[in-house]
Design a protein around this motif. Structure first.
Motif, short mmCIF file in Angstrom:
data_model
loop_
_atom_site.label_atom_id
_atom_site.label_comp_id
_atom_site.label_asym_id
_atom_site.label_seq_id
_atom_site.Cartn_x
_atom_site.Cartn_y
_atom_site.Cartn_z
N SER A 62 -21.88 15.38 0.94
CA SER A 62 -23.28 15.04 0.63
C SER A 62 -24.19 16.24 0.81
CB SER A 62 -23.75 13.89 1.52
OG SER A 62 -25.12 13.60 1.31
N GLU A 63 -24.02 16.99 1.90
CA GLU A 63 -24.86 18.15 2.14
C GLU A 63 -24.72 19.17 1.01
OE1 GLU A 63 -24.95 18.44 7.02
OE2 GLU A 63 -23.16 19.05 5.93
N LEU A 64 -23.50 19.39 0.55
CA LEU A 64 -23.26 20.37 -0.52
C LEU A 64 -23.95 19.95 -1.82
CD1 LEU A 64 -19.47 21.00 0.15
CD2 LEU A 64 -21.29 22.69 0.41
N VAL A 65 -23.76 18.69 -2.20
CA VAL A 65 -24.34 18.21 -3.46
C VAL A 65 -25.86 18.20 -3.38
CG1 VAL A 65 -24.56 16.19 -4.97
CG2 VAL A 65 -22.30 16.91 -4.16
N MET A 66 -26.39 17.72 -2.26
CA MET A 66 -27.85 17.69 -2.13
C MET A 66 -28.43 19.09 -2.08
SD MET A 66 -28.71 14.63 -2.42
CE MET A 66 -30.44 14.91 -2.07
N GLY A 67 -27.72 20.00 -1.45
CA GLY A 67 -28.18 21.39 -1.41
C GLY A 67 -28.32 21.97 -2.80
N ARG A 68 -27.32 21.73 -3.64
CA ARG A 68 -27.36 22.27 -5.00
C ARG A 68 -28.43 21.57 -5.84
NH1 ARG A 68 -21.54 22.76 -4.14
NH2 ARG A 68 -21.15 20.66 -4.96
N ALA A 69 -28.56 20.25 -5.67
CA ALA A 69 -29.54 19.50 -6.47
C ALA A 69 -30.96 19.89 -6.11
CB ALA A 69 -29.33 18.00 -6.28
N LEU A 70 -31.25 20.02 -4.83
CA LEU A 70 -32.60 20.34 -4.40
C LEU A 70 -32.96 21.81 -4.60
CD1 LEU A 70 -32.70 18.19 -1.13
CD2 LEU A 70 -34.07 17.82 -3.19
N ALA A 71 -31.96 22.69 -4.61
CA ALA A 71 -32.23 24.12 -4.79
C ALA A 71 -32.86 24.41 -6.15
CB ALA A 71 -30.93 24.91 -4.63
N ARG A 72 -32.78 23.48 -7.07
CA ARG A 72 -33.36 23.65 -8.41
C ARG A 72 -34.86 23.38 -8.41
NH1 ARG A 72 -31.81 19.36 -10.17
NH2 ARG A 72 -32.10 19.60 -12.41
N HIS A 73 -35.39 22.96 -7.27
CA HIS A 73 -36.81 22.61 -7.17
C HIS A 73 -37.50 23.49 -6.13
CE1 HIS A 73 -36.28 18.91 -9.58
NE2 HIS A 73 -35.10 18.85 -9.01
N PRO A 74 -38.83 23.66 -6.24
CA PRO A 74 -39.56 24.45 -5.25
C PRO A 74 -39.35 23.89 -3.85
CG PRO A 74 -40.95 23.98 -7.15
CD PRO A 74 -39.72 23.16 -7.32
N ARG A 75 -39.12 24.76 -2.88
CA ARG A 75 -38.83 24.33 -1.52
C ARG A 75 -39.96 23.48 -0.93
NH1 ARG A 75 -37.56 22.05 2.17
NH2 ARG A 75 -36.39 22.67 4.04
N ALA A 76 -41.18 23.78 -1.30
CA ALA A 76 -42.32 23.04 -0.75
C ALA A 76 -42.45 21.64 -1.33
CB ALA A 76 -43.61 23.82 -0.99
N SER A 77 -41.65 21.31 -2.34
CA SER A 77 -41.80 20.01 -3.00
C SER A 77 -41.00 18.89 -2.32
CB SER A 77 -41.36 20.11 -4.47
OG SER A 77 -39.95 20.35 -4.56
N PHE A 78 -40.20 19.24 -1.32
CA PHE A 78 -39.39 18.21 -0.68
C PHE A 78 -39.22 18.49 0.81
CE2 PHE A 78 -36.43 21.46 -2.22
CZ PHE A 78 -35.62 21.68 -1.12
N ASN A 79 -39.01 17.43 1.55
CA ASN A 79 -38.62 17.49 2.95
C ASN A 79 -37.14 17.13 3.05
OD1 ASN A 79 -41.25 17.85 4.48
ND2 ASN A 79 -41.74 16.07 3.21
N LEU A 80 -36.37 17.97 3.71
CA LEU A 80 -34.95 17.71 3.85
C LEU A 80 -34.62 17.41 5.31
CD1 LEU A 80 -32.11 17.61 2.64
CD2 LEU A 80 -31.92 20.08 3.06
N ALA A 81 -33.93 16.30 5.51
CA ALA A 81 -33.50 15.90 6.85
C ALA A 81 -31.99 15.99 6.97
CB ALA A 81 -33.95 14.47 7.14
N ASP A 82 -31.52 16.51 8.10
CA ASP A 82 -30.09 16.55 8.40
C ASP A 82 -29.91 16.15 9.85
OD1 ASP A 82 -27.34 16.93 8.10
OD2 ASP A 82 -27.58 18.78 6.97
N LYS A 83 -28.64 16.03 10.29
CA LYS A 83 -28.37 15.44 11.60
C LYS A 83 -27.20 16.11 12.30
CE LYS A 83 -29.43 11.00 9.39
NZ LYS A 83 -29.08 11.38 8.00
N PHE A 84 -27.30 16.17 13.63
CA PHE A 84 -26.17 16.60 14.45
C PHE A 84 -25.19 15.43 14.54
CE2 PHE A 84 -24.06 16.55 18.60
CZ PHE A 84 -23.32 17.72 18.49
N PRO A 85 -23.90 15.64 14.26
CA PRO A 85 -22.94 14.53 14.18
C PRO A 85 -22.46 14.03 15.54
CG PRO A 85 -21.84 16.60 13.70
CD PRO A 85 -23.30 16.93 13.85
N GLY A 86 -23.36 13.40 16.28
CA GLY A 86 -23.02 12.90 17.60
C GLY A 86 -22.05 11.74 17.59
N TYR A 87 -21.84 11.12 16.43
CA TYR A 87 -20.87 10.02 16.34
C TYR A 87 -19.46 10.51 16.63
CZ TYR A 87 -20.27 12.21 11.80
OH TYR A 87 -20.06 13.14 10.80
N ASP A 88 -19.23 11.82 16.48
CA ASP A 88 -17.94 12.45 16.77
C ASP A 88 -18.11 13.25 18.06
OD1 ASP A 88 -15.59 13.85 16.93
OD2 ASP A 88 -15.75 14.81 14.96
#
Length: 379
Positions: A62-88
């Motif tokens: 998911s991170e890879l695909v979203m990174g490529r999809a959002l990189a096509r847009h101005p950085r200021a046009s979106f907020n990106l949230a990610d997470k530390f994988p504490g479930y593991d």
């Protein structure tokens, strides 16, 4: 698009969750990137400015695909949230390398929002042991360096787990992501969690607004009838999302979509505020009761049973988890919570003496329930 204030920013009330993106041939790790990219473009074009991904979503893709999809847009046009994988729990002690890899995968130099993920019984000790693992300290350092703009957390654990986390880290947490919907408001006591967060001044991000689809396509007939009687033209997803939009503590609602059509339906609900009427609010409450009718044991946590259990089992907690497992039809919450209990405190430990049932004001056959719970967990 409805926007909600957060500090000095305006966030779209609809956030694109990226855990259930369209996939090819039913393979979780094989995202249909063209379809997902089209959804990102549509979301941005219709005012969505918050996108939520995570290390483990879609087996790490998911991170890879979203990174490529959002990189096509101005950085200021979106907020990106990610997470530390504490479930593991094996992730603890590896926060710096995971964080650096996430930035690389997402093709960004900073995360707008970053979460200590899935605070629960399984990992609360690791999160609290900052001297050993340094998870929260490291994330605070990244915030100070501008690589995290806003630091928060998500909770899947009990109220008591949330309370422990907040006592240590409440002052540095800016937001909290909670499983919240009209069923879990009382069923998982999400209301109490929201109230506790409010006492710390922490706003709410919503996850599982339709409970993984349970409130859309799996409603019992009695629940459907309660909603249709008040407004026959309203969709099930609209009922769920409008109910959440009425809560003043909620800033944004993460809703995953597996197709562009689903996303269009979701975003349309956020075009303008449409508060529930008193009659609609009553219908939603009736629908919630209908979902649990006949499948939830009426435990009131009076704890008469625990004073008579020769093994000292926390019977009210076990019955609470049993109810969760039954209504959800499985899931990870109950196995996760039971899995960290000592073996002699799990439902399998019950010897069936019946001392608990003899004093239960609700006349629950507790040994039978625990035996069924043990069998369900075994499966």
């Amino acid at each position: 698009m409805i926007y909600r204030d957060f500090q000095d920013e305006k966030l779209s009330a609809y956030a694109m969750g990226c855990m259930r993106l369209p996939v090819i041939d039913g393979e979780e790790g094989k995202i249909d990137e063209a379809a997902a990219t089209e959804m990102v473009d549509y979301a941005l074009a219709h005012g969505v400015n918050y996108f939520d991904t995570a290390w483990g979503y879609h087996n790490g893709t998911s991170e890879l695909v979203m990174g490529r999809a959002l990189a096509r847009h101005p950085r200021a046009s979106f907020n990106l949230a990610d997470k530390f994988p504490g479930y593991d729990v094996s992730s603890f002690g590896k926060t710096p390398e995971i964080f650096e890899k996430q930035l690389e995968k997402c093709q960004v130099e900073h995360f707008d929002f970053y979460l200590a993920h899935n605070i629960c019984e399984l990992n609360i000790e690791q999160y609290l042991d900052d001297a050993k693992y340094g998870t929260i300290s490291y994330l605070k350092e990244q915030k100070a360096a501008g690589r995290i703009r806003h630091l928060g957390f998500s909770i899947h654990g009990s109220y008591e787990v949330l309370e422990r986390f907040l006592k240590v880290y409440g002052e540095c947490m800016e937001f909290c992501q909670v499983q919240l919907n009209y069923l879990d408001w009382e069923f998982q006591d999400a209301k109490a969690k929201v109230e506790l967060l409010s006492s710390y001044g922490i706003p709410v991000w919503v996850m599982e607004p339709v409970r993984g689809g349970q409130l859309v396509s799996k409603l019992p007939e009695a629940a459907e009838a309660a909603l249709r009687a008040v407004n026959p033209d309203e969709s099930n997803v609209s009922w769920a999302l409008r109910w959440l939009l009425d809560l003043p503590q909620v800033v944004t609602i993460l809703s995953g979509a597996s197709s562009l059509e689903q996303m269009k339906e979701n975003i349309a609900i956020f075009d303008a505020a449409k508060p529930l009427s008193d009659a609609e609010r009553a219908a939603v409450a009736e629908a919630a009761r209908a979902i649990t009718a006949g499948s939830v044991l009426p435990c009131t946590a009076c704890r008469y049973c625990t004073s008579h259990c020769p093994l000292g089992l926390d019977i009210p907690r076990l019955l609470e988890l049993y109810n969760e497992h039954k209504v959800t039809g499985g899931g990870f919450i109950a196995p996760m919570a039971v899995g960290v209990m000592p073996e002699d405190k799990r439902p399998q430990a019950c010897i069936g003496c019946g001392s608990c049932s003899a004093v239960c004001p609700q006349q629950i056959d507790i040994p039978a329930a625990l035996a069924d719970f043990a069998e369900l967990l075994g499966k």
